[in-house]
Design a protein around this motif. Sequence first.
Motif, PDB file in Angstrom:
ATOM      1  N   PHE A 279      -8.395 -22.712  90.417  1.00 12.75           N
ATOM      2  CA  PHE A 279      -9.849 -22.605  90.526  1.00 12.75           C
ATOM      3  C   PHE A 279     -10.338 -21.286  89.892  1.00 12.75           C
ATOM      4  CE2 PHE A 279      -8.171 -25.265  94.197  1.00 12.75           C
ATOM      5  CZ  PHE A 279      -9.426 -26.023  94.565  1.00 12.75           C
ATOM      6  N   GLN A 280      -9.789 -20.554  89.016  1.00  9.74           N
ATOM      7  CA  GLN A 280     -10.112 -19.334  88.415  1.00  9.74           C
ATOM      8  C   GLN A 280     -11.413 -19.507  87.783  1.00  9.74           C
ATOM      9  OE1 GLN A 280      -7.194 -17.624  86.293  1.00  9.74           O
ATOM     10  NE2 GLN A 280      -8.491 -15.940  85.581  1.00  9.74           N
ATOM     11  N   ASP A 281     -11.446 -20.661  86.805  1.00 13.72           N
ATOM     12  CA  ASP A 281     -12.516 -20.739  85.994  1.00 13.72           C
ATOM     13  C   ASP A 281     -13.806 -21.091  86.822  1.00 13.72           C
ATOM     14  OD1 ASP A 281     -11.109 -20.168  83.600  1.00 13.72           O
ATOM     15  OD2 ASP A 281     -10.599 -22.285  83.509  1.00 13.72           O
ATOM     16  N   PHE A 282     -13.585 -21.723  87.982  1.00 14.12           N
ATOM     17  CA  PHE A 282     -14.816 -22.164  88.702  1.00 14.12           C
ATOM     18  C   PHE A 282     -15.444 -20.986  89.400  1.00 14.12           C
ATOM     19  CE2 PHE A 282     -16.097 -23.748  92.832  1.00 14.12           C
ATOM     20  CZ  PHE A 282     -17.416 -24.643  92.457  1.00 14.12           C
ATOM     21  N   LEU A 283     -14.541 -19.912  90.082  1.00 17.42           N
ATOM     22  CA  LEU A 283     -14.892 -18.948  91.065  1.00 17.42           C
ATOM     23  C   LEU A 283     -14.935 -17.637  90.281  1.00 17.42           C
ATOM     24  CD1 LEU A 283     -13.263 -20.060  94.201  1.00 17.42           C
ATOM     25  CD2 LEU A 283     -15.530 -20.049  93.379  1.00 17.42           C
ATOM     26  N   GLU A 284     -14.353 -17.471  89.140  1.00 17.66           N
ATOM     27  CA  GLU A 284     -14.332 -16.058  88.339  1.00 17.66           C
ATOM     28  C   GLU A 284     -16.021 -15.555  88.304  1.00 17.66           C
ATOM     29  OE1 GLU A 284     -13.131 -14.398  84.248  1.00 17.66           O
ATOM     30  OE2 GLU A 284     -11.458 -15.323  85.530  1.00 17.66           O
ATOM     31  N   MET A 285     -16.418 -14.413  88.778  1.00 20.46           N
ATOM     32  CA  MET A 285     -17.791 -14.007  88.606  1.00 20.46           C
ATOM     33  C   MET A 285     -17.574 -12.216  88.649  1.00 20.46           C
ATOM     34  SD  MET A 285     -19.296 -14.625  92.377  1.00 20.46           S
ATOM     35  CE  MET A 285     -18.195 -14.340  93.770  1.00 20.46           C
ATOM     36  N   THR A 286     -18.312 -11.696  88.098  1.00 22.19           N
ATOM     37  CA  THR A 286     -19.042 -10.247  87.991  1.00 22.19           C
ATOM     38  C   THR A 286     -19.905 -10.000  88.649  1.00 22.19           C
ATOM     39  OG1 THR A 286     -17.886 -10.167  85.709  1.00 22.19           O
ATOM     40  CG2 THR A 286     -19.015  -8.363  86.681  1.00 22.19           C
ATOM     41  N   VAL A 287     -19.784  -9.160  89.759  1.00 19.58           N
ATOM     42  CA  VAL A 287     -20.775  -8.815  90.464  1.00 19.58           C
ATOM     43  C   VAL A 287     -21.006  -7.180  90.604  1.00 19.58           C
ATOM     44  CG1 VAL A 287     -20.996 -10.803  91.987  1.00 19.58           C
ATOM     45  CG2 VAL A 287     -19.466  -8.786  92.604  1.00 19.58           C
ATOM     46  N   THR A 288     -21.983  -6.609  90.883  1.00 18.45           N
ATOM     47  CA  THR A 288     -22.125  -5.290  90.957  1.00 18.45           C
ATOM     48  C   THR A 288     -21.973  -4.594  92.388  1.00 18.45           C
ATOM     49  OG1 THR A 288     -23.581  -5.152  89.075  1.00 18.45           O
ATOM     50  CG2 THR A 288     -23.514  -3.144  90.440  1.00 18.45           C
ATOM     51  N   LEU A 289     -21.035  -4.124  93.025  1.00 16.86           N
ATOM     52  CA  LEU A 289     -20.792  -3.523  94.174  1.00 16.86           C
ATOM     53  C   LEU A 289     -20.679  -2.098  94.286  1.00 16.86           C
ATOM     54  CD1 LEU A 289     -18.030  -6.137  95.203  1.00 16.86           C
ATOM     55  CD2 LEU A 289     -20.493  -6.334  95.307  1.00 16.86           C
ATOM     56  N   LYS A 290     -21.503  -1.572  94.958  1.00 23.10           N
ATOM     57  CA  LYS A 290     -21.589  -0.101  95.200  1.00 23.10           C
ATOM     58  C   LYS A 290     -21.593   0.735  93.683  1.00 23.10           C
ATOM     59  CE  LYS A 290     -18.616  -0.441  99.105  1.00 23.10           C
ATOM     60  NZ  LYS A 290     -17.224   0.194  99.839  1.00 23.10           N
ATOM     61  N   GLY A 291     -22.604   0.015  92.786  1.00 19.92           N
ATOM     62  CA  GLY A 291     -22.912   0.553  91.632  1.00 19.92           C
ATOM     63  C   GLY A 291     -21.903   0.243  90.698  1.00 19.92           C
ATOM     64  N   LEU A 292     -20.946  -0.268  90.903  1.00 10.28           N
ATOM     65  CA  LEU A 292     -19.789  -0.603  89.785  1.00 10.28           C
ATOM     66  C   LEU A 292     -19.442  -2.273  89.779  1.00 10.28           C
ATOM     67  CD1 LEU A 292     -17.193   1.919  91.162  1.00 10.28           C
ATOM     68  CD2 LEU A 292     -18.700   2.153  89.189  1.00 10.28           C
ATOM     69  N   ASP A 293     -19.579  -2.737  88.545  1.00 11.60           N
ATOM     70  CA  ASP A 293     -19.368  -3.912  88.151  1.00 11.60           C
ATOM     71  C   ASP A 293     -17.600  -4.454  88.438  1.00 11.60           C
ATOM     72  OD1 ASP A 293     -21.774  -4.401  87.205  1.00 11.60           O
ATOM     73  OD2 ASP A 293     -21.341  -3.969  85.151  1.00 11.60           O
ATOM     74  N   GLN A 294     -17.658  -5.406  89.162  1.00  8.66           N
ATOM     75  CA  GLN A 294     -16.279  -5.702  89.545  1.00  8.66           C
ATOM     76  C   GLN A 294     -16.056  -7.396  89.478  1.00  8.66           C
ATOM     77  OE1 GLN A 294     -14.988  -4.752  93.210  1.00  8.66           O
ATOM     78  NE2 GLN A 294     -16.016  -2.528  93.650  1.00  8.66           N
ATOM     79  N   LEU A 295     -15.078  -7.557  88.779  1.00  2.88           N
ATOM     80  CA  LEU A 295     -14.697  -9.029  88.569  1.00  2.88           C
ATOM     81  C   LEU A 295     -13.947  -9.656  89.842  1.00  2.88           C
ATOM     82  CD1 LEU A 295     -14.466 -11.529  86.654  1.00  2.88           C
ATOM     83  CD2 LEU A 295     -12.229 -10.548  85.713  1.00  2.88           C
ATOM     84  N   LEU A 296     -14.437 -10.967  90.370  1.00  2.00           N
ATOM     85  CA  LEU A 296     -13.781 -11.385  91.548  1.00  2.00           C
ATOM     86  C   LEU A 296     -13.375 -12.885  91.116  1.00  2.00           C
ATOM     87  CD1 LEU A 296     -16.403 -10.565  94.359  1.00  2.00           C
ATOM     88  CD2 LEU A 296     -14.429  -9.313  93.665  1.00  2.00           C
ATOM     89  N   LYS A 297     -12.298 -13.384  91.621  1.00  2.74           N
ATOM     90  CA  LYS A 297     -11.827 -14.561  91.397  1.00  2.74           C
ATOM     91  C   LYS A 297     -11.719 -15.458  92.787  1.00  2.74           C
ATOM     92  CE  LYS A 297      -8.779 -12.917  87.467  1.00  2.74           C
ATOM     93  NZ  LYS A 297      -7.629 -13.014  86.987  1.00  2.74           N
ATOM     94  N   ARG A 298     -11.947 -14.762  93.842  1.00  4.59           N
ATOM     95  CA  ARG A 298     -11.946 -15.378  95.069  1.00  4.59           C
ATOM     96  C   ARG A 298     -13.042 -15.234  95.822  1.00  4.59           C
ATOM     97  NH1 ARG A 298      -5.753 -15.452  97.218  1.00  4.59           N
ATOM     98  NH2 ARG A 298      -4.796 -16.645  95.258  1.00  4.59           N
ATOM     99  N   LEU A 299     -13.402 -16.022  96.833  1.00  2.46           N
ATOM    100  CA  LEU A 299     -14.669 -15.619  97.677  1.00  2.46           C
ATOM    101  C   LEU A 299     -14.128 -15.848  99.055  1.00  2.46           C
ATOM    102  CD1 LEU A 299     -17.656 -14.883  97.351  1.00  2.46           C
ATOM    103  CD2 LEU A 299     -18.151 -17.451  97.642  1.00  2.46           C
TER     104      LEU A 299
END
Length: 302
Positions: free
Chosen positions: A80-100
């Motif tokens: 599921f890595q390709d499906f759910l991998e996303m970069t979001v800005t949290l607390k002013g920092l870009d973070q890469l998430l692979k799970r939700l």
Amino acid sequence: MEALPELRVLILKSNKFDGNMSLPSRSNLPFQKLQVLDISDNEFVGSLPQTYFKNFRAMMDVKENKTDLIASSDDDDQTFQDFLEMTVTLKGLDQLLKRLLKTFTTIDLSSNNFSGSIPDSIGNMNSLRYLNLSHNNLMGHIPASLGNISVLESLDLSSNKLDGGIPSELTSLTFLAKLNLSMNDLVGQIPQSTQFSTFENDSYVGNLGLCGFPLTRKCNEETGQRMQPEEEEDDEYGFIDGFGWRSVVMGYGSGFIVGIGIGYIIIRKARPRWLVEFFFGVGYNKKKKKRRNTSTPTKRRS
């Protein structure tokens, strides 16, 4: 996209999308399962999408014990890595998430052209954890209903045109780790609480009407408004703390007058000798005395 029943993540950031998102919805229950909405850095206009705020069911009343992964376990993560991998800005920092997680919720509408006020309905999303409405043209007061979002961890309302005071209801946000209210027109005393005491000056910079800790500007005990000192620092001209433009002008004027007076006395009296010879050369006094003698007429003998 409103009618997609299983849509949980919608990221459209850093494009050139425009239009008005506050128009009536075509669906009775739009975006029922949406947990991540990021449309930052676009050109959307109009008021904030209040209709959506009232219907984001996945951001309301989410129980903390239901933290099961929507993605998969460690063994199936690659599937599921390709499906759910996303970069979001949290607390002013870009973070890469692979799970939700079901408890992970964020709304980022920053860097658009939204206008109007922040609706009270935003407080309905009491399971929202990250909210970013910065760099828009939002006006009016900060809604007290934000205090209902008890699990909120990050709140960014910077670079808008918000006015009024900071609601005391925000002190109930005990999970709040990042707060940015800078570059607005907020006034009054900053609420005091255990959580608010952890925020530094940069959370409030650009709000000249704010006072109280952690700022150095004091508040009037009776009105709760900022006290007006007799002579205030003028940040526009970059003077050092305690020295405004009035003090500098007075100093220059006084120094100029005193300097002219001393200079006249030195030239007139030729004293002190070492200073005169330093500026006019050795022998200045002798030359001046000689000129004085030659200019004095001699008396004729009778």
